[in-house]
Design an enzyme around this catalytic site. Structure first.
Site, PDB file in Angstrom:
ATOM      1  NE  ARG A 186       4.450  -9.744  -1.749  1.00 45.47           N
ATOM      2  CZ  ARG A 186       3.039 -10.288  -1.857  1.00 45.47           C
ATOM      3  NH1 ARG A 186       2.959 -11.565  -1.794  1.00 45.47           N
ATOM      4  NH2 ARG A 186       2.092  -9.658  -1.654  1.00 45.47           N
ATOM      5  NE  ARG A 200      -1.901  -2.252   3.227  1.00 46.84           N
ATOM      6  CZ  ARG A 200      -2.259  -2.729   4.281  1.00 46.84           C
ATOM      7  NH1 ARG A 200      -3.207  -2.416   4.822  1.00 46.84           N
ATOM      8  NH2 ARG A 200      -1.297  -3.431   5.067  1.00 46.84           N
TER       9      ARG A 200
HETATM   10  C1  LIG Z   1       3.812 -15.677   1.372  1.00 46.31           C
HETATM   11  C2  LIG Z   1       2.638 -14.517   1.209  1.00 46.31           C
HETATM   12  C3  LIG Z   1       1.451 -15.188   1.507  1.00 46.31           C
HETATM   13  C4  LIG Z   1       0.273 -14.435   1.195  1.00 46.31           C
HETATM   14  N1  LIG Z   1      -0.884 -14.821   1.463  1.00 46.31           N
HETATM   15  C5  LIG Z   1      -2.077 -14.106   1.120  1.00 46.31           C
HETATM   16  C6  LIG Z   1      -3.328 -14.691   1.417  1.00 46.31           C
HETATM   17  O1  LIG Z   1      -3.644 -15.796   1.347  1.00 46.31           O
HETATM   18  N2  LIG Z   1      -4.487 -13.714   1.560  1.00 46.31           N
HETATM   19  C7  LIG Z   1      -4.268 -12.335   1.294  1.00 46.31           C
HETATM   20  O2  LIG Z   1      -5.328 -11.607   1.255  1.00 46.31           O
HETATM   21  N3  LIG Z   1      -3.129 -11.944   1.217  1.00 46.31           N
HETATM   22  C8  LIG Z   1      -1.987 -12.780   1.205  1.00 46.31           C
HETATM   23  N4  LIG Z   1      -0.565 -12.197   1.155  1.00 46.31           N
HETATM   24  C9  LIG Z   1      -0.394 -10.572   1.265  1.00 46.31           C
HETATM   25  C10 LIG Z   1      -0.182 -10.154   2.505  1.00 46.31           C
HETATM   26  O3  LIG Z   1      -1.307 -10.422   3.455  1.00 46.31           O
HETATM   27  C11 LIG Z   1      -0.084  -8.594   2.527  1.00 46.31           C
HETATM   28  O4  LIG Z   1      -1.104  -7.855   1.915  1.00 46.31           O
HETATM   29  C12 LIG Z   1       1.179  -7.958   1.448  1.00 46.31           C
HETATM   30  O5  LIG Z   1       2.289  -8.883   1.726  1.00 46.31           O
HETATM   31  C13 LIG Z   1       1.372  -6.695   1.860  1.00 46.31           C
HETATM   32  O6  LIG Z   1       2.103  -6.414   2.878  1.00 46.31           O
HETATM   33  P1  LIG Z   1       1.604  -5.357   4.139  1.00 46.31           P
HETATM   34  O7  LIG Z   1       0.302  -5.923   4.584  1.00 46.31           O
HETATM   35  O8  LIG Z   1       2.798  -5.794   5.015  1.00 46.31           O
HETATM   36  O9  LIG Z   1       1.846  -4.083   3.541  1.00 46.31           O
HETATM   37  P2  LIG Z   1       2.094  -3.066   2.954  1.00 46.31           P
HETATM   38  O10 LIG Z   1       1.086  -2.498   2.188  1.00 46.31           O
HETATM   39  O11 LIG Z   1       3.339  -3.490   1.899  1.00 46.31           O
HETATM   40  O12 LIG Z   1       2.735  -2.130   4.027  1.00 46.31           O
HETATM   41  C14 LIG Z   1       4.049  -1.952   4.839  1.00 46.31           C
HETATM   42  C15 LIG Z   1       3.523  -1.794   6.219  1.00 46.31           C
HETATM   43  O13 LIG Z   1       3.063  -0.714   6.579  1.00 46.31           O
HETATM   44  C16 LIG Z   1       1.977  -0.807   7.422  1.00 46.31           C
HETATM   45  N5  LIG Z   1       0.524  -0.748   7.198  1.00 46.31           N
HETATM   46  C17 LIG Z   1       0.166  -0.329   5.823  1.00 46.31           C
HETATM   47  N6  LIG Z   1      -1.120  -0.312   5.763  1.00 46.31           N
HETATM   48  C18 LIG Z   1      -1.645  -0.226   7.089  1.00 46.31           C
HETATM   49  C19 LIG Z   1      -2.693  -0.036   7.773  1.00 46.31           C
HETATM   50  N7  LIG Z   1      -3.785   0.201   7.145  1.00 46.31           N
HETATM   51  N8  LIG Z   1      -2.930  -0.129   9.009  1.00 46.31           N
HETATM   52  C20 LIG Z   1      -1.790  -0.400   9.789  1.00 46.31           C
HETATM   53  N9  LIG Z   1      -0.750  -0.690   9.254  1.00 46.31           N
HETATM   54  C21 LIG Z   1      -0.495  -0.296   7.731  1.00 46.31           C
HETATM   55  C22 LIG Z   1       2.094  -2.317   7.907  1.00 46.31           C
HETATM   56  O14 LIG Z   1       3.220  -2.338   9.277  1.00 46.31           O
HETATM   57  C23 LIG Z   1       2.703  -2.795   6.908  1.00 46.31           C
HETATM   58  O15 LIG Z   1       3.283  -4.222   7.283  1.00 46.31           O
HETATM   59  C24 LIG Z   1       0.464 -12.922   1.321  1.00 46.31           C
HETATM   60  C25 LIG Z   1       1.770 -12.431   1.256  1.00 46.31           C
HETATM   61  C26 LIG Z   1       2.704 -13.144   1.211  1.00 46.31           C
HETATM   62  C27 LIG Z   1       4.339 -12.575   1.193  1.00 46.31           C
END
Ligand SMILES: Cc1cc2nc3c(=O)[nH]c(=O)nc-3n(C[C@H](O)[C@H](O)[C@H](O)COP(=O)(O)OP(=O)(O)OC[C@H]3O[C@@H](n4cnc5c(N)ncnc54)[C@H](O)[C@@H]3O)c2cc1C
Length: 278
Positions: free
Chosen positions: A228, A119
C-alpha cells in the site's frame, strides 16, 4: 493530530488520517532462566546490547528455533545483521510474534474496504448500525482539497448526505415506532434505532469516516506497507501506509532498516525493499 473542519452548515470532516500507535509488545525474558539454565545458557539473559521489545521478542523466537542461546550466538549488538539474514531467507514467521495496534481515524469507508482485505489483521470498526448521525464525519480526498470547485462540491455533497441521513432517520423511526409499539412500551428503543440506522446508512457515501482499530504482527504490517505504500496503491491508503511505516520504523528501527524511501512527483512517499514479503 489532524484538524477537524466543518462546512457552514456544521458538517464535520477531516483531510488527513489520524494514526495512533496504542499498543506494542512488552517483553520480559527473566522467566526463561530455568529453561536456559538447564542447557547451560543462563548468560543469554545478560546480553548488554539493548533491543526494542519487538526486535527482542522476534530474535528470541528465531534463536529458539536453533537453540542458539550459547556464547557463539548473534548478540544483541549485531541484531541488524541477524534480521538481515532473517529477511533474506524469508524466515518471516518469527516476525509474527510482535503485534502492534493502531487507532486509525480520518480514513474513509472506501479506504477501510481495502484495509480489511489484509487477512492477518484484526479489526474493530465503528458500527453504522449502532452509532447515529450526530457523530458522522467525512473525509475529503486529496484531489478535492486544492481544487476550488471540487472542494465546494464535496462540502455540498456531505451536507446533503448528512441532511438526507437525518431526514431518513426521522421518517424510518416514526414507521418503526408504529410497527413495534410493544418494544416502545417496554422501553427497548435500541432495537428500533438499530433497524432505523441499518437502513438509513445505505445512503452514506464512501467519503464517510470509518474509525478503525487494527492489530497485526510485524510480518503483516510489512506486507501491508509494501502493498500500500507503493506507487500502484490508491492515494489515500498510500498516505496512511506511509504514516504507519514512519511510526513503526521509529518504534522498531531494525525490523524496517531494509526499507528505502522514495519521494514521488505527487509529493507522497513510497517505500521499497529488496526483501519483499518475508
Ligand atoms: C494496487 C492494488 C490493486 C488492487 N486491486 C484489486 C482489485 O481490483 N480487486 C480486488 O478484489 N482486490 C484488489 N486488490 C487487493 C488485493 O488483491 C489483496 O486482496 C490485498 O492487497 C491483500 O493482500 P494479500 O492478498 O497479499 O493478502 P493478506 O491478506 O495481506 O495476506 C498476506 C499473505 O498471506 C498469504 N495468505 C493470506 N490468506 C491466504 C489464503 N487464504 N491462502 C493462501 N495464502 C494466503 C498470502 O501469501 C498473502 O499475500 C488490490 C491491491 C492493490 C495493492
Amino acid at each position: 493530530m489532524p484538524t477537524v473542519y466543518q462546512t457552514e452548515q456544521g458538517t464535520r470532516y477531516l483531510k488527513e488520517p489520524g494514526v495512533v500507535l496504542i499498543s506494542k509488545p512488552s517483553v520480559d525474558l527473566s522467566g526463561m532462566d530455568d529453561f536456559l539454565g538447564d542447557f547451560d545458557c543462563l548468560r543469554y539473559l545478560d546480553d548488554p546490547g539493548g533491543l526494542t521489545d519487538g526486535a527482542q521478542l522476534c530474535k528470541v523466537a528465531g534463536q529458539l528455533c536453533y537453540m542458539s542461546f550459547g556464547p557463539k550466538r548473534t548478540w544483541n549488538q549485531d541484531a541488524e545483521i541477524y534480521f538481515d539474514n532473517v529477511k533474506a531467507q524469508a524466515h518471516g514467521s518469527i516476525l509474527e510474534h510482535a503485534n502492534y495496534t493502531f487507532l486509525l481515524y480520518g480514513i474513509s469507508r472506501s479506504l477501510t474496504h481495502e484495509l480489511v482485505r489484509h487477512r492477518h489483521f484484526s479489526f474493530s470498526q465503528v458500527s453504522q448500525r449502532y452509532v447515529g448521525g450526530s457523530l458522522l464525519r467525512f473525509v475529503e480526498r486529496p484531489e478535492w482539497i486544492n481544487d476550488e470547485d471540487l472542494h465546494a462540491w464535496f462540502e455540498e455533497r456531505i451536507d446533503r448526505a448528512r441532511h438526507g441521513y437525518e431526514y431518513l432517520t426521522t421518517i424510518l423511526e416514526a414507521h418503526e415506532k408504529k410497527r413495534n409499539e410493544n418494544l416502545v412500551k417496554l422501553g427497548n428503543s435500541t432495537e428500533i434505532r438499530k433497524k432505523v440506522r441499518q437502513a438509513a446508512r445505505s445512503l452514506l457515501p464512501n467519503e464517510t469516516e470509518a474509525p478503525t482499530i487494527v492489530t497485526g504482527p510485524i510480518r503483516e504490517w510489512r506486507h501491508f506497507i509494501e502493498m500500500r505504500a507503493s506507487c500502484y496503491a490508491e492515494i489515500e491508503i498510500r498516505r496512511l501506509a506511509y504514516r504507519v511505516f514512519e511510526i513503526l520504523r521509529e518504534a522498531e528501527p531494525i525490523l524496517f532498516s531494509d526499507y528505502e524511501v522514495v519521494e514521488l512527483d505527487d509529493d507522497i512517499h513510497v517505500v521499497n525493499t529488496p526483501y519483499r514479503k518475508v
